[in-house]
Design a protein around this motif. Structure first.
Motif, PDB file in Angstrom:
ATOM      1  N   LEU A   9      47.294  39.579  27.303  1.00 10.69           N
ATOM      2  CA  LEU A   9      46.155  40.485  27.263  1.00 10.69           C
ATOM      3  C   LEU A   9      45.088  39.944  26.308  1.00 10.69           C
ATOM      4  O   LEU A   9      43.896  39.934  26.628  1.00 10.69           O
ATOM      5  N   ALA A  10      45.551  39.480  25.145  1.00 11.21           N
ATOM      6  CA  ALA A  10      44.602  38.953  24.168  1.00 11.21           C
ATOM      7  C   ALA A  10      43.837  37.762  24.741  1.00 11.21           C
ATOM      8  O   ALA A  10      42.622  37.638  24.578  1.00 11.21           O
ATOM      9  N   GLU A  11      44.573  36.910  25.435  1.00 12.21           N
ATOM     10  CA  GLU A  11      43.931  35.737  26.047  1.00 12.21           C
ATOM     11  C   GLU A  11      42.897  36.158  27.081  1.00 12.21           C
ATOM     12  O   GLU A  11      41.795  35.598  27.140  1.00 12.21           O
ATOM     13  N   LEU A  12      43.298  37.131  27.907  1.00 11.06           N
ATOM     14  CA  LEU A  12      42.383  37.607  28.949  1.00 11.06           C
ATOM     15  C   LEU A  12      41.101  38.137  28.321  1.00 11.06           C
ATOM     16  O   LEU A  12      39.991  37.806  28.747  1.00 11.06           O
ATOM     17  N   LEU A  13      41.273  38.943  27.289  1.00 11.13           N
ATOM     18  CA  LEU A  13      40.101  39.555  26.666  1.00 11.13           C
ATOM     19  C   LEU A  13      39.210  38.499  26.011  1.00 11.13           C
ATOM     20  O   LEU A  13      37.986  38.573  26.084  1.00 11.13           O
ATOM     21  N   ARG A  14      39.871  37.517  25.406  1.00 10.16           N
ATOM     22  CA  ARG A  14      39.093  36.458  24.762  1.00 10.16           C
ATOM     23  C   ARG A  14      38.251  35.724  25.804  1.00 10.16           C
ATOM     24  O   ARG A  14      37.071  35.477  25.631  1.00 10.16           O
ATOM     25  N   GLU A  15      38.914  35.406  26.924  1.00 14.16           N
ATOM     26  CA  GLU A  15      38.216  34.673  27.973  1.00 14.16           C
ATOM     27  C   GLU A  15      37.080  35.516  28.571  1.00 14.16           C
ATOM     28  O   GLU A  15      36.031  34.996  28.935  1.00 14.16           O
ATOM     29  N   LEU A  16      37.317  36.818  28.655  1.00  8.02           N
ATOM     30  CA  LEU A  16      36.286  37.690  29.209  1.00  8.02           C
ATOM     31  C   LEU A  16      35.057  37.730  28.307  1.00  8.02           C
ATOM     32  O   LEU A  16      33.931  37.913  28.773  1.00  8.02           O
ATOM     33  N   ARG A  17      35.307  37.569  27.006  1.00 10.30           N
ATOM     34  CA  ARG A  17      34.180  37.589  26.063  1.00 10.30           C
ATOM     35  C   ARG A  17      33.481  36.239  25.996  1.00 10.30           C
ATOM     36  O   ARG A  17      32.371  36.154  25.489  1.00 10.30           O
ATOM     37  N   ASP A  18      34.142  35.215  26.501  1.00 15.59           N
ATOM     38  CA  ASP A  18      33.612  33.864  26.389  1.00 15.59           C
ATOM     39  C   ASP A  18      32.357  33.719  27.243  1.00 15.59           C
ATOM     40  O   ASP A  18      32.382  33.923  28.452  1.00 15.59           O
ATOM     41  N   ASP A  19      31.271  33.352  26.605  1.00 16.36           N
ATOM     42  CA  ASP A  19      30.009  33.263  27.334  1.00 16.36           C
ATOM     43  C   ASP A  19      29.966  32.091  28.294  1.00 16.36           C
ATOM     44  O   ASP A  19      29.163  32.057  29.215  1.00 16.36           O
ATOM     45  N   ARG A  20      30.817  31.102  28.027  1.00 19.32           N
ATOM     46  CA  ARG A  20      30.746  29.915  28.865  1.00 19.32           C
ATOM     47  C   ARG A  20      31.349  30.153  30.250  1.00 19.32           C
ATOM     48  O   ARG A  20      31.012  29.489  31.202  1.00 19.32           O
ATOM     49  N   ALA A  21      32.281  31.081  30.327  1.00 18.95           N
ATOM     50  CA  ALA A  21      32.942  31.310  31.614  1.00 18.95           C
ATOM     51  C   ALA A  21      31.975  31.989  32.577  1.00 18.95           C
ATOM     52  O   ALA A  21      31.178  32.838  32.183  1.00 18.95           O
ATOM     53  N   SER A  22      32.068  31.589  33.859  1.00 17.78           N
ATOM     54  CA  SER A  22      31.169  32.179  34.847  1.00 17.78           C
ATOM     55  C   SER A  22      31.661  33.579  35.203  1.00 17.78           C
ATOM     56  O   SER A  22      32.834  33.899  35.049  1.00 17.78           O
ATOM     57  N   PHE A  23      30.739  34.385  35.695  1.00 15.26           N
ATOM     58  CA  PHE A  23      31.136  35.744  36.043  1.00 15.26           C
ATOM     59  C   PHE A  23      32.044  35.770  37.255  1.00 15.26           C
ATOM     60  O   PHE A  23      32.881  36.635  37.398  1.00 15.26           O
ATOM     61  N   GLY A  24      31.853  34.762  38.112  1.00 16.42           N
ATOM     62  CA  GLY A  24      32.758  34.666  39.256  1.00 16.42           C
ATOM     63  C   GLY A  24      34.189  34.522  38.793  1.00 16.42           C
ATOM     64  O   GLY A  24      35.104  35.168  39.320  1.00 16.42           O
ATOM     65  N   ALA A  25      34.397  33.659  37.787  1.00 16.20           N
ATOM     66  CA  ALA A  25      35.749  33.449  37.271  1.00 16.20           C
ATOM     67  C   ALA A  25      36.243  34.685  36.542  1.00 16.20           C
ATOM     68  O   ALA A  25      37.417  35.034  36.594  1.00 16.20           O
ATOM     69  N   LYS A  26      35.320  35.374  35.895  1.00 11.40           N
ATOM     70  CA  LYS A  26      35.724  36.542  35.118  1.00 11.40           C
ATOM     71  C   LYS A  26      36.215  37.684  36.017  1.00 11.40           C
ATOM     72  O   LYS A  26      37.061  38.481  35.625  1.00 11.40           O
ATOM     73  N   VAL A  27      35.634  37.740  37.226  1.00  5.79           N
ATOM     74  CA  VAL A  27      36.089  38.774  38.157  1.00  5.79           C
ATOM     75  C   VAL A  27      37.590  38.622  38.389  1.00  5.79           C
ATOM     76  O   VAL A  27      38.350  39.584  38.407  1.00  5.79           O
ATOM     77  N   LEU A  28      37.984  37.362  38.519  1.00 12.31           N
ATOM     78  CA  LEU A  28      39.396  37.069  38.751  1.00 12.31           C
ATOM     79  C   LEU A  28      40.247  37.524  37.560  1.00 12.31           C
ATOM     80  O   LEU A  28      41.343  38.056  37.727  1.00 12.31           O
ATOM     81  N   LEU A  29      39.690  37.318  36.349  1.00  9.27           N
ATOM     82  CA  LEU A  29      40.443  37.667  35.147  1.00  9.27           C
ATOM     83  C   LEU A  29      40.745  39.161  35.071  1.00  9.27           C
ATOM     84  O   LEU A  29      41.678  39.586  34.400  1.00  9.27           O
ATOM     85  N   LEU A  30      39.934  39.926  35.767  1.00  6.67           N
ATOM     86  CA  LEU A  30      40.132  41.368  35.689  1.00  6.67           C
ATOM     87  C   LEU A  30      41.280  41.855  36.558  1.00  6.67           C
ATOM     88  O   LEU A  30      41.766  42.962  36.388  1.00  6.67           O
ATOM     89  N   SER A  31      41.703  40.986  37.501  1.00  3.27           N
ATOM     90  CA  SER A  31      42.678  41.501  38.465  1.00  3.27           C
ATOM     91  C   SER A  31      44.014  41.921  37.832  1.00  3.27           C
ATOM     92  O   SER A  31      44.577  42.930  38.241  1.00  3.27           O
ATOM     93  N   PRO A  32      44.537  41.205  36.810  1.00  3.70           N
ATOM     94  CA  PRO A  32      45.769  41.724  36.200  1.00  3.70           C
ATOM     95  C   PRO A  32      45.576  43.116  35.596  1.00  3.70           C
ATOM     96  O   PRO A  32      46.463  43.956  35.673  1.00  3.70           O
ATOM     97  N   LEU A  33      44.372  43.342  35.043  1.00  7.63           N
ATOM     98  CA  LEU A  33      44.115  44.657  34.444  1.00  7.63           C
ATOM     99  C   LEU A  33      43.970  45.731  35.510  1.00  7.63           C
ATOM    100  O   LEU A  33      44.341  46.876  35.304  1.00  7.63           O
ATOM    101  N   CYS A  34      43.420  45.346  36.658  1.00  7.43           N
ATOM    102  CA  CYS A  34      43.273  46.324  37.730  1.00  7.43           C
ATOM    103  C   CYS A  34      44.608  46.643  38.371  1.00  7.43           C
ATOM    104  O   CYS A  34      44.876  47.780  38.732  1.00  7.43           O
ATOM    105  N   GLU A  35      45.441  45.593  38.536  1.00  6.63           N
ATOM    106  CA  GLU A  35      46.654  45.804  39.324  1.00  6.63           C
ATOM    107  C   GLU A  35      47.861  46.210  38.494  1.00  6.63           C
ATOM    108  O   GLU A  35      48.742  46.903  38.972  1.00  6.63           O
ATOM    109  N   HIS A  36      47.951  45.701  37.293  1.00  4.60           N
ATOM    110  CA  HIS A  36      49.129  46.020  36.477  1.00  4.60           C
ATOM    111  C   HIS A  36      48.742  46.472  35.079  1.00  4.60           C
ATOM    112  O   HIS A  36      49.207  45.923  34.089  1.00  4.60           O
TER     113      HIS A  36
END
Lengths: 948, 491
Positions: free
Chosen positions: A29-56
Motif C-alpha cells: 500500500l505504501a509503495e502504491l501511494l508513493r507511486e501515485l504521488r510521484d509526479d514523473r509517473a504518467s496518469f495512464g500508469a496511475k490508473v492501473l495503480l488504483l486497481s488493487p485499491l478498487c478491487e481489494h
C-alpha cells in the motif's frame, strides 16, 4: 518502472494471497501511494495503480484507521491532479469509494468519509464541468455514481440531500441526467424506507423530506451514528417480493401530491435512460410505491405498454417484478395473459441468446400470478395456471436444442403435463408420450455415438423424466429397456447408469425403479454371450455388477455365474497391469456379495469363485486378497462377516483395513497413496556394542592347525571358495524417533520398511529391513545392517522408510544419512573353527611373509609412528584391536593384530612400544593404507598422543 | 442490481484455458456480505474460480468420459445460473454465477442477491440477474462483434480497452450501459446546453442532411420431413434495422410497416427501447396463441427517437401458410451405393430472383465419396474437397416450371472415413438450403419509402430495402428415419 508495475499489479490481482505472501499489505500500500504521488509517473500508469485499491481495498486497508489514512492520501492526490486527466480522476473517485466503504469508514461516518462526501456533493453541483460528452467519462457523472454507491452501501446516508439531488436532476439536460436520476431514485427509496419503518411517521414527514426540510425532523436520528448490520441488510434487500413479502408501509392518506409529482417526473424521463438504468429506476420506484399505499400503482400505467413490447430482457424483468409487487392492482387479466404469452415467445425466440431464453423459462416457472393458488414456498418451481399444455407446446424440447435448453424445456413441460395429469385424464397422454419419445430419441442419439455432452444431457433428461413420471409404469418400464439396450452397446456408460440409479434411489425413495433397472442391467450383462466380452467392457460390467450386488432385493445367482464364467475364460489381457485391475473388479463384486443378504444360497458358488481366484489368478496380489475373502467366507459366521465388511461396504470411507483397500480400491485414493512426511521422523544411531570379542573368545584355546605356513594359508584360503564366506559385515543400529518432532500422528508406527541406497560402488545393494513397530517412549528397535562390501571402504548410505501410521495411511519418510566408518568394516579373522586360537599367529606370520614379498601385486607394507607410552599403548590396543589380536595380550613387546576386511582384504599390524611407538603395517590391498592411516591418527591422537 | 465480480475466460474446447480479464467490485462485495450475513461466501481467487467454473460448465477433464463432479445427472444445468461449490476456508456455494459462451470466449459474472439467502430466492426475483445477462451480452458483442469471431490480436486489443470501458459502463459494479455496438454517425458533435434533455443513449448530435435507412430482413427456417406422420414445419421472423442521421436532440421519426390486403397479421412484435409509444393492438397477435381473424393487421406504426448508431427497431414473426421452397428428398441404399432423388419446388408467391441459392447434401458416418453419378435438371453440381458433401448450386433463378430435380447414385469407396454425426446415422440424412432473395419478404411486409416520416426542417433522404434469407432450412430424407421429437418450432 512502468512495466514492472504492470506486472506486479497483474500478479496481485491474479492471486492477492500469493502476492502478499512475498510482501506485506502495508508495504504494498505504501509503495502504491508513493507511486501515485510521484509526479514523473504518467496518469495512464496511475490508473492501473488504483486497481488493487478498487478491487481489494479490504486487503490493503484491513482497518478503519488505515482506510481513513489511505483515503486522506488519495484525496490529496486528487486535489493535485490536473483537471484534464479525466479518466484518472474518475478512477480515483471510484477507488476512494471502495476504500471508504470497505474499511467501514462510511458506516461510522468518519472524518475522511465526510470530507469525501462533501467533495462529491460539490462535484455533482459543479455544472461548469462540461467535459461530459467528449467520450471520456465526466468526473461529475463519476461523482454521482460514487454517491449512489455510498448511499447503496449505507442506506439513508443522503436522505437529507433529497431535495438538492432532485433539483439537480431536474435541471440537468445533458446525458449526465441519467446518473442524477439513478442517484435520486435510490436516495428517495431509502429515505421512504426509513420513514416507513419509523412508527408514527406519516405524510407530513414525507412532505418535509421531499421539501428539503428533512433535517428539522430527522437530523438527530439520521446522524445518530452507524446503523446496525441487521438493519442495514434489511434496508438493502429488494422490496418487490410481492404480496407475500413483508414491506413496511408509510401511512400518508390519499394525498401525496409531492411524492406523486416526483415519481411521475422520474417515470416520464425514464425513456431517456439506457435499458439497464431504466430497469433499475423502475425497480426502485416500484419499491417506493409498494411502501406508500397512498400512491396508486397506476402511476406506472403510462409506461406499461412500452415495457410490454420491449425486446430488452432487463426491462421485461423489471415489468415482471412490477407485476409481482402490484398484481391485479396494476395488471388486468388480459395483461397477465399477454405477459405470459410474451414469456413463452421469448423463451424460444430466435433472436435471443441461449442464456436469455433460459432465463425466460425460469421466469415462467416463477411467474408472478395475479391470484396465485396456494402460497408455494419461494424457490419452488410451479408453472402458472394459465400456462396450458397448448401454450407450452411451443416450448417442446427437440433433439436440436443445446443441452441446457433441452433440459429446461423438458423440465417445464414435465411440470405442465404433471399438473394436467392431476387435473384429469385425456390430453395428458399425448404430451407425456411426446416427452417420452424425446427422452428415447436422446438415448438413441447417444447410442449412435453422441459425444460426452450428449451423453450427460441424455442421462439428465432420463432423470428428470423419472423424477416427474416415475409413477407411470408403462414408460418407466420401457425406459429401463432402452437404457439396457444402450448399455449393451456402450458399456462405457456404466458410471452414468450407476449414477442414475443412485440418484433415482436417493430422490425418489418411494419408487423402486432403480432396483428394477439394476436388475435388468444384471440381466443383460449376465445373459450377454461371453464371446462378446472385451477387456474394457468387462471392467465396466464388473462395476455395474458391483452396484447391483449392493441391492439386497436382487438375487445374485446370475452374477456369481457370470463371475465363474469370466474366470473360466477371461478375455485376453492386453497387458499385465490390466490383470490386476480386472482382478480388483472381480473382487469388488465378490466383496459386496459377501455382505449380500442372500449369501447363504450363494455360498458354494461364491466360495468356488474365490478359491479359483486364489489359486489360479495371474496376479499374486489378487490371489492373496481372494484367499483372504475365501477365508473370511468359510470361517466367519454371517454376522461377523457383515461386521468385518459391512461397515465400509457402502459409500462411507472408514478405517482403512486391508480388505477395504482392496474392495474399494476404485475410490480410496488416499488409502492407496503413499503420503510423504514433511521432515525426517526417525533415524538410525549406531550401537557401540561390545566388539565381537566374545565370539573370538568362544574359540577353543587349543585346536589342531597346520603349523606349516603354506599349509595354513591353503587351508585358510580354501574357505573362500564358498562365495558367501565371510562376505558380510553386520553393524547394529538403533531405530528411534528423532527428537523435536512431536507430531502425535506418528507416535506409533507400524510395519516399517527401511530401504537403503548406496552412494558409491564399494558395497553391494542392501536388502530392505523390516521393523514391526516403533512406539514413541518405548524401547528403540534394533536394526542390524548386513553390509556386503565389494571393497572395504568408508561409505554413506541413503535411508528411507515406508510405514503405516495409526491413521491407517501409508507414509514415506527420509531418514538422516547413515555413515559407515572404515573401522566398521573390520571383522575378526575367519580362521577355520577347528584351529582354535592357536591358528591365528601361524596365519599371521604366513600372511606377513607373503605380503612383505616384493613381487606381490596390491600388497604393501608401511610404518606408522606415534608418541605413546607403554601403558597407554596396551590400553589402546585393548580398546581398539582386542578382537583382532592374535598375539598374547601379555606379550607387550609386540602386539600382533590381524584385521580381516570382507570380502578378502587383510591388514596386519605389529605394534611395538617405544619412542615413538611403531605400527608396522602389512596389507594385501594398498588402497586401504590411506584409510588406515587416518584411522590410526584418530585413535592415537584421541589419546592425547601427538602423531609423529 | 449489481454484480460482485466479472470474469472473462478464453479456451479452446476446454483446453488452453486462460483468465483473460477479471474485475471485482469491492463495494458490491461489501453489500453482499452484509446482505447474506452468516451465509456469506466470499469470491475465491481467480484460479479456483476458473477451475470451478470450467467443471460446472462441463469443460474440464475433456478426456475423461465420466467425472462425478461434472456429470452427475442431478446437476441443474438447465438454469442460466450455475453454482460454484467453493472449498477450503471460505467454504460454501457461490450462486448465481451467470455465464455466456461464444466461440473461444466465456464471460461470467456473479450478480448480488438482494433477498434473504435462505431459502434460496428464485432467479426471477433478482433484477441483478437480467442486468448481469445484459452486461455480459453487451461485453460479448463488444469483444467478438455480432456473430463474427475476431482474430487473437483483435480480441487482445479489445480486452485491453476493457478497463477504461468498464469505467464508463459499470464503474462500481452496477451496469449502467452496454458498450455501443456499431460506429456512431460520423458527424456527431457534442450537445450544446439546451432545454431539451438529451437521452443517455444518444452520444452526440447529427449535423447535416437527414438520412434514414430502413432495412427489413426476413429469415425463414424450415424442417420438412415429407411424411404423413410428421408435420412439416417452418417459420418466418423479420427484423427492421434502422440507421438514422437526423438533426435534433430528440427528433421524431415514424416508420410504418404495411401488409398486403390479405396478409396475416405480424406476431410477437418486440420493439427497441427508443420507440416512444405503441398502440396496444400492435402487440396483441402472438404466435403461441390462437389467432383470431379479427386481429389487427396494420399498418404498424413505430414512432421513435433514434440513437446515432444503427439499431434494431423491431422484430416480428409471421404465420406464413407455405414454405418458400418445398423439397422432397429420397435416399435409398442399393447395394453399396446410395440412390438419391431430390425435387425442389419454388412457391409461386416467391420472386424467382435469388442472390444465391444452394442445396447442400452432406453425408455423415460414411467413407469418402467416390463416383457421383448424379444428374440435375438445373444448376450445377459440385463435390467438396473433403468428399463428403454434394453442393448443388441453383444459381439466380429456378427454371420456368419453378421446379428442379436431382437423380443419381453415389458410392462411398473412399479410403478415409468422413465426418461423423450422432443424429444422421444410416438413412437419416438431410439437405440444407441456403438462399437469399433480395427485395422481397414472405409475409409481404414492407416499409414504404413515403411512409417514413421525419419531423425535421430539412427534407430527409430515405432509403428502404428488404430481403429474405434462409437459416436452418432442412429437408429430411423421407425414406429414412426422421429425427423424431424435433418438436414444434415457432408456429
Amino acid at each position: 518502472m512502468a512495466a514492472n508495475w504492470a506486472e506486479r499489479i497483474s500478479a496481485f490481482s491474479r492471486s492477492p494471497s500469493r502476492f502478499l505472501s512475498g510482501t506485506t499489505a502495508e508495504d504494498f500500500l505504501a509503495e502504491l501511494l508513493r507511486e501515485l504521488r510521484d509526479d514523473r509517473a504518467s496518469f495512464g500508469a496511475k490508473v492501473l495503480l488504483l486497481s488493487p485499491l478498487c478491487e481489494h481495498p479490504s486487503l490493503l486497508c484491513p482497518s478503519a484507521a488505515v482506510g481513513e489514512e489511505t483515503a486522506m492520501e488519495l484525496m490529496s492526490v486528487l486535489a493535485q491532479c490536473p483537471p484534464k486527466s479525466v479518466q484518472f480522476r474518475c478512477q480515483l473517485l471510484v477507488a476512494l469509494t471502495a476504500v471508504l466503504v470497505c474499511a467501514s469508514c462510511v458506516a461510522t461516518r468518519s472524518r475522511a468519509s465526510q470530507d469525501f462526501l462533501d467533495l462529491l456533493l460539490q462535484l455533482v453541483q459543479d455544472t461548469g464541468d462540461l467535459r461530459g460528452d467528449d467520450g471520456l467519462r465526466s468526473p461529475r457523472a463519476a461523482a454521482c455514481d460514487c454517491l449512489r454507491e455510498l448511499e447503496a452501501c449505507s442506506p439513508g446516508l443522503l436522505a437529507q440531500r433529497l431535495e438538492l439531488l432532485g433539483g439537480l436532476r431536474q435541471r440537468e439536460t445533458s446525458r449526465l441526467h441519467q446518473a442524477y436520476a439513478g442517484l435520486h431514485a435510490l436516495v428517495l427509496r431509502n429515505a421512504v424506507y426509513r420513514l416507513a419503518r419509523d412508527t408514527g411517521a406519516g405524510g407530513e414527514q414525507l412532505k418535509a423530506l421531499l421539501g428539503g426540510n428533512a433535517w428539522v425532523a430527522w437530523e438527530a436520528e439520521l446522524d445518530s451514528g452507524p446503523v446496525d448490520d441487521g438493519d442495514c441488510s434489511a434496508a438493502l434487500s429488494s422490496l418487490a417480493l410481492g404480496p407475500m413479502g413483508t414491506v413496511p408501509t408509510l401511512q400518508t392518506g390519499p394525498d401525496c401530491k409531492e411524492l406523486r409529482s416526483v415519481l411521475s417526473s422520474l417515470l416520464e424521463e425514464s425513456y431517456l435512460l439506457t435499458p439497464l438504468c431504466q430497469a433499475a429506476l423502475l425497480h426502485r420506484l416500484t419499491e417506493v410505491v409498494a411502501m406508500v399505499p397512498g400512491v396508486p400503482p397506476a402511476v406506472f400505467r403510462a409506461q406499461l405498454l412500452r415495457l410490454l413490447g420491449t425486446s430488452e430482457v432487463c426491462l421485461l424483468h423489471a415489468t415482471l417484478l412490477l407485476k409481482c409487487a402490484f398484481t391485479d392492482s396494476l395488471f388486468s387479466a388480459e395483461d397477465e395473459a399477454f405477459l405470459l404469452q410474451r414469456l413463452v415467445v421469448l423463451a424460444q425466440h430466435p433472436l435471443l441468446s441461449a442464456p436469455e431464453k433460459l432465463f425466460h423459462v425460469d421466469c415462467l416457472l416463477h411467474f408472478p400470478e395475479n391470484r396465485p393458488i396456494g402460497c408455494g414456498a419461494d424457490g419452488d418451481e410451479a408453472p402458472p395456471v394459465l400456462l396450458t399444455p397448448r401454450l407450452a407446446s411451443a416450448l417442446a424440447p427437440t433433439v436440436f436444442d443445446d443441452g441446457a435448453t433441452g433440459l429446461a424445456r423438458l423440465n417445464l413441460l414435465s411440470l405442465v403435463y404433471l399438473e394436467e395429469a392431476e387435473g384429469g385424464e385425456g390430453e395428458e397422454s399425448r404430451g407425456l408420450a411426446y416427452l417420452y419419445e424425446h427422452v428415447g430419441t436422446l438415448l438413441r442419439v447417444v447410442a449412435s455415438g453422441g459425444g460426452r455432452e450428449l451423453v450427460v444431457t441424455a442421462f439428465r433428461a432420463v432423470f428428470l423424466f423419472l423424477f416427474y413420471f416415475c409413477h407411470v409404469e408403462r414408460y418407466c418400464r420401457s425406459l429401463t429397456e432402452e437404457l439396457c439396450q444402450l448399455y449393451l452397446r456402450h458399456a462405457h456408460l456404466a458410471p452414468h447408469a450407476i449414477n442414475l440409479a443412485d440418484r433415482v434411489q436417493e430422490k425418489l425413495a418411494e419408487s423402486d425403479w432403480a432396483v428394477g433397472f439394476l436388475r435388468a442391467l444384471q440381466g443383460v450383462i449376465t445373459m450377454a454371450p461371453p464371446t462378446s466380452l472385451t477387456w474394457r467392457g468387462l471392467g465396466y460390467h464388473l462395476k455395474a455388477l458391483a452396484r447391483v450386488a449392493e441391492e439386497g432385493a436382487i438375487t445374485q445367482h446370475r452374477t456369481v455365474r457370470f463371475l465363474s464364467g469370466v474366470i473360466a475364460a477371461p478375455p485376453r489381457s492386453p497387458c499385465a497391469g490390466g490383470a490386476w485391475r480386472l482382478g480388483n473388479g472381480l473382487l469388488a463384486v465378490c466383496r459386496r456379495l459377501l455382505v449380500h443378504p442372500g449369501l447363504d444360497s450363494l455360498f458354494i458358488p461364491l466360495a468356488d469363485v474365490l478359491q479359483h481366484l486364489s489359486r489360479c489368478y495371474g496376479d499374486t496380489d489378487i490371489q492373496d486378497h481372494a484367499r483372504l475373502y475365501y477365508t473370511l467366507l468359510t470361517t466367519l459366521s454371517r454376522e461377523k462377516l457383515a461386521g468385518v465388511l459391512a461397515a465400509d461396504g457402502g459409500r462411507r470411507v472408514k478405517k482403512r483395513s486391508l480388505s477395504c483397500i482392496v474392495g474399494e480400491s476404485e475410490g480410496l485414493a488416499s488409502a492407496l497413496t503413499v503420503h510423504r512426511t514433511e521432515k525426517s521422523l526417525i533415524g538410525l544411531t549406531e550401537v557401540r556394542s561390545a566388539p565381537p570379542a566374545a565370539e573370538a573368545g568362544e574359540l577353543r584355546q587349543s585346536g589342531t592347525f597346520p603349523t606349516e605356513a603354506r599349509a595354513a594359508l591353503e587351508e585358510y584360503r580354501a574357505q573362500f571358495d564358498d562365495p558367501g564366506f565371510a562376505s558380510q559385515v553386520a553393524i547394529d543400529y538403533r531405530l528411534t524417533h528423532i527428537d523435536g518432532d512431536d507430531d502425535p500422528r506418528f507416535d506409533q508406527l507400524f510395519s516399517i520398511r527401511l530401504h537403503f541406497g548406496l552412494t558409491d560402488a564399494h558395497y553391494e545393494e542392501l536388502a530392505d529391513v523390516s521393523v514391526p513397530r516403533l512406539l514413541r517412549g518405548r524401547a528403540a528397535a534394533e536394526v542390524t545392517l548386513r553390509l556386503k562390501p565389494r571393497r572395504p571402504r568408508p561409505t554413506t548410505l541413503h535411508a528411507s522408510a515406508i510405514f503405516t501410521a495409526e491413521d491407517g495411511l501409508s507414509w514415506f519418510t527420509v531418514l538422516p544419512q547413515v555413515h559407515v566408518a572404515f573401522q566398521q568394516a573390520f571383522a575378526p579373522l575367519p580362521a577355520p573353527r577347528a584351529w582354535g586360537r592357536g591358528g591365528g599367529p601361524v596365519l599371521f606370520e604366513a600372511l606377513w611373509g607373503e605380503m612383505s614379498a616384493e613381487d606381490q601385486e596390491d600388497c604393501a607394507t608401511s610404518l606408522f609412528c606415534c608418541q605413546a607410552k607403554e601403558g597407554p599403548l596396551s590400553a589402546l590396543v585393548a580398546e581398539h584391536f582386542l578382537p583382532f589380536l592374535v598375539s598374547d595380550r601379555s606379550d607387550e613387546d609386540e602386539f600382533k593384530v590381524l584385521i580381516f576386511l570382507p570380502p578378502r582384504a587383510h591388514v596386519l599390524l605389529r605394534i611395538r612400544p617405544g619412542e615413538p611407538a611403531q605400527f608396522h603395517i602389512a596389507t594385501d590391498d594398498w588402497r586401504l593404507l590411506s584409510h588406515l592411516n587416518s584411522y590410526l591418527l584418530t585413535i592415537t591422537s584421541s589419546r592425547g598422543d601427538a602423531p609423529p | 442490481m449489481s454484480v460482485r465480480a466479472l470474469w472473462i475466460i478464453s479456451h479452446e474446447k476446454g483446453e488452453h484455458v486462460s483468465m483473460r480479464f477479471t474485475r471485482r467490485f469491492a463495494t458490491v462485495e461489501h453489500r453482499a456480505k452484509s446482505l447474506a450475513g452468516s451465509s456469506y461466501v466470499a469470491v475465491p481467487e481467480d484460479y479456483s474460480v476458473l477451475q470451478l467454473l470450467l467443471a460446472e460448465l462441463g469443460l474440464s477433464d475433456s478426456d475423461k468420459c465420466y467425472v462425478a463432479l461434472r456429470d452427475d445427472c442431478l446437476h441443474r444445468q438447465r438454469s442460466p445460473a450455475v453454482e460454484l461449490c467453493v472449498d477450503g476456508p471460505g467454504k460454501g456455494i457461490l450462486w448465481p454465477v451467470l455465464a455466456i459462451s461464444q466461440g473461444p470466449l466465456t464471460l461470467a459474472c456473479l450478480p448480488i442477491v438482494d433477498a434473504p439467502a435462505e431459502p434460496r430466492p428464485p432467479l426471477a426475483s433478482l433484477l441483478s440477474v437480467s442486468q448481469g445477462l445484459t452486461l455480459l451480452a453487451g461485453l460479448q458483442t463488444f469483444l467478438l462483434g455480432s456473430g463474427g469471431k475476431p482474430d487473437n490480436e483483435g480480441l487482445a486489443s479489445r480486452l485491453a480497452m476493457l478497463p477504461s470501458l468498464l469505467l464508463q459502463v459499470c464503474p462500481l459494479g452496477t451496469p449502467l450501459d452496454v458498450p455501443i455496438s456499431g460506429a456512431p454517425a460520423t458527424s456527431a458533435v457534442p450537445t450544446p446546453a439546451g432545454s431539451q434533455k438529451q437521452p443517455f443513449w444518444k452520444t452526440g448530435l447529427h449535423r447535416g442532411r437527414a438520412v434514414v435507412n430502413v432495412a427489413l430482413k426476413e429469415t425463414v427456417r424450415s424442417m420438412q420431413y415429407g411424411k404423413r406422420s410428421r408435420q412439416d414445419l417452418w417459420d418466418v421472423y423479420g427484423t427492421v434495422t434502422c440507421k438514422c442521421e437526423v438533426e435534433g436532440v430528440l427528433p421524431n421519426v415514424t416508420v410504418t410497416l404495411t401488409l398486403p390486403p390479405n396478409g396475416s397479421p405480424l406476431q410477437d412484435i418486440l420493439v427497441h427501447p427508443c420507440v416512444t409509444s405503441l398502440d396496444s393492438s400492435i402487440l396483441t397477435a402472438s404466435s403461441v396463441d390462437n389467432c383470431d381473424g379479427s386481429a389487427f393487421s396494420g399498418p404498424y406504426k413505430f414512432p421513435f427517437s433514434p440513437p446515432l448508431e444503427p439499431f434494431r427497431l423491431c422484430s416480428y414473426t409471421s404465420p406464413v401458410p407455405v414454405p418458400p421452397i418445398l423439397g422432397s428428398y429420397q435416399l435409398r441404399e442399393e447395394g453399396n451405393q446410395l440412390c438419391v432423388s431430390v425435387t425442389l419446388k419454388l412457391h409461386e408467391s416467391v420472386k424467382n430472383c435469388f442472390e444465391y441459392c444452394e442445396a447442400h447434401m452432406p453425408f455423415f458416418n460414411r467413407d469418402q465419396m467416390g463416383v457421383v453419378e448424379v444428374k440435375v435438371s438445373s444448376g450445377q453440381m459440385d463435390v467438396s474437397k473433403e468428399k463428403n458433401l454434394v453442393v448443388w448450386g441453383l444459381g439466380q433463378k429456378f427454371p420456368k416450371s419453378r421446379e428442379v430435380s436431382m437423380e443419381g447414385k453415389i458410392s462411398f469407396p473412399g479410403p478415409t472415413p468422413g465426418p461423423t454425426d450422432p443424429i444422421c446415422t444410416e438413412l437419416t440424412a438431410y439437405i440444407k438450403l441456403y438462399f437469399k432473395v433480395p427485395d422481397m419478404t414472405l409475409s409481404g411486409c414492407c416499409v414504404d419509402q413515403h411512409s417514413v416520416q421525419v419531423y425535421s426542417s430539412a427534407k430527409p433522404r430515405i432509403i428502404t430495402s428488404r430481403e429474405l434469407q434462409s437459416k436452418e432450412y432442412f429437408i429430411w430424407n423421407s425414406s429414412g428415419t426422421a429425427p423424431v421429437s424435433s418438436g414444434q418450432m415457432m408456429l
